[in-house]
Design a protein around this motif. Structure first.
Motif, short mmCIF file in Angstrom:
data_model
loop_
_atom_site.label_atom_id
_atom_site.label_comp_id
_atom_site.label_asym_id
_atom_site.label_seq_id
_atom_site.Cartn_x
_atom_site.Cartn_y
_atom_site.Cartn_z
N ALA A 77 0.80 -1.22 0.00
CA ALA A 77 0.00 0.00 0.00
C ALA A 77 0.83 1.28 0.00
N VAL A 78 1.96 1.29 0.70
CA VAL A 78 2.74 2.53 0.79
C VAL A 78 4.19 2.37 0.36
N THR A 79 4.74 1.18 0.48
CA THR A 79 6.17 1.00 0.18
C THR A 79 6.43 0.48 -1.22
N HIS A 80 5.39 0.01 -1.91
CA HIS A 80 5.56 -0.59 -3.23
C HIS A 80 5.26 0.43 -4.33
N MET A 137 5.90 3.26 6.66
CA MET A 137 6.88 3.98 5.85
C MET A 137 8.13 4.28 6.66
N GLY A 138 7.95 4.59 7.94
CA GLY A 138 9.11 4.85 8.79
C GLY A 138 10.00 3.64 8.92
N MET A 186 1.29 1.51 -7.14
CA MET A 186 2.58 1.80 -7.77
C MET A 186 2.89 3.28 -7.92
N LEU A 187 1.88 4.15 -7.75
CA LEU A 187 2.12 5.60 -7.84
C LEU A 187 1.78 6.31 -6.53
N TYR A 188 1.70 5.56 -5.43
CA TYR A 188 1.47 6.17 -4.12
C TYR A 188 2.52 7.26 -3.87
#
Length: 340
Positions: A77-80, A137-138, A186-188
């Motif tokens: 959701a956030v790292t990819h 994310m951290g 992929m564009l987060y």
């Protein structure tokens, strides 16, 4: 699997570096660094441990279900994200530059700038996805910067090279996830969908799973062949004939449910267990240490014989023999499934 992501990045970066004329050891090094960065996005699955810790079930399959159900709340959701890949590679380059400068005039500004970029990335994730998004994310940023520091301290790679390895590693990761589960964001953090649906390799659920597993094996083989090439080893000399025993796994078709993405654990875990064949001791009929340096343990068994011995395979032989056994197991199972 994060291993597949890491090995894909390793194969890509190491082979490109070698073809560009880099020394083999240096090409291996930059490939390994890229592989470490490629594995970093999957730290988001750590949140799944929360679900396992609070689960009230004890059955192995049920726990596996809880693991993925909880992990998928934030997984991919956030790292990819390709956008995140660019930003984190900038932070990685700056932090590497700081570590490489070793207290020079440009060290402090570069380090500070890297931390600012990394903090901004976490802040944006928090604004878009809340506390959970910021936490994931951290963790991803911390792991990525730790790899950067290790690369700066333990290799002679410059900041530009480490940043490039990070970009390839993190940016290549989401493409490997297009065949299993929900496509990554992929564009987060932008609300733009690049890929809306999973790439289907076959309409039949089991054949899709078997095909996806085959792609994973092909990725591992690509990395293995690159590693053998760069270390001057031959595939023929490291793969033991015992790998053929993997064909026997086809019989599991009679006892294991046909695998699908929703029920893949029994197949995946058992077929990977076949790889243990590579680590088992093998017969050394001369009764002495082999040419590859493996230690021989003489036995007094009358069945084995006076001049027989067992020896442990070296790590290359164990890994490649295990991989060959798993590959033959997958192939035999797939063929039998199609026939049956």
């Amino acid at each position: 699997m994060f291993i597949g992501h890491a090995l894909l990045a390793f194969a890509l970066v190491a082979s490109v570096a070698a073809f560009r004329g880099w020394p083999r050891e240096r090409a291996l090094t930059v490939g390994i660094v890229a592989g470490l960065f490629a594995a970093a996005p999957d730290v988001d699955i750590a949140y799944a441990l929360v679900g396992v810790a609070t689960a009230s079930v004890t059955d192995a399959l049920a726990l596996a279900g809880v693991f993925w159900q909880t992990g998928n709340l934030v997984h991919r959701a956030v790292t990819h994200s390709l956008v995140v890949a660019v930003v984190v590679s900038v932070a990685v380059g700056l932090v590497t530059s700081w570590r490489r400068a070793e207290g020079g005039a440009g060290a402090r500004p570069a380090g500070a700038a890297g931390l600012v970029v990394a903090t901004a990335l976490v802040a944006v994730a928090g604004a878009v996805s809340g506390v959970l998004g910021a936490s994931v994310m951290g963790l991803f940023v911390l792991v990525s910067l730790a790899v950067a520091v290790a690369a700066a301290d333990r290799t002679d790679l410059d900041a530009k090279t480490v940043a490039s390895a990070a970009l390839v590693g993190v940016a290549s990761h989401p493409f490997g996830d297009l065949f299993t589960g929900e496509p990554p964001a992929m564009l987060y953090p932008f609300e733009v969908t690049l890929v809306a649906e999973r790439v289907t390799l076959h309409e039949a659920a089991t054949l899709h799973l078997l095909s996806a597993f085959g792609l994973e094996l092909a990725t591992v083989w690509a990395a293995a062949l690159v590693a053998l090439w760069l270390t001057g080893r031959s595939l023929r000399t490291v793969v033991d004939p015992r790998a053929a025993l993997g064909v026997g796994y086809a019989a599991s078709l009679l006892v294991i449910p046909a695998p699908t993405l929703d029920l893949s654990y029994p197949f995946v875990f058992t077929v990977l267990a076949v790889g243990a064949i590579g680590a088992t001791p093998r017969m050394n009929r001369r009764g002495r240490t082999g040419a590859d340096g493996a230690s021989a343990v003489l036995t007094g068994s009358p069945v084995v014989g006076r001049f027989a011995a067992f020896e442990l395979p070296d790590r290359y032989s164990a890994a490649l023999t295990g991989l060959a056994a798993v590959t033959l197991a997958w192939l035999a199972y797939s063929v039998l499934y199609l026939v049956a």
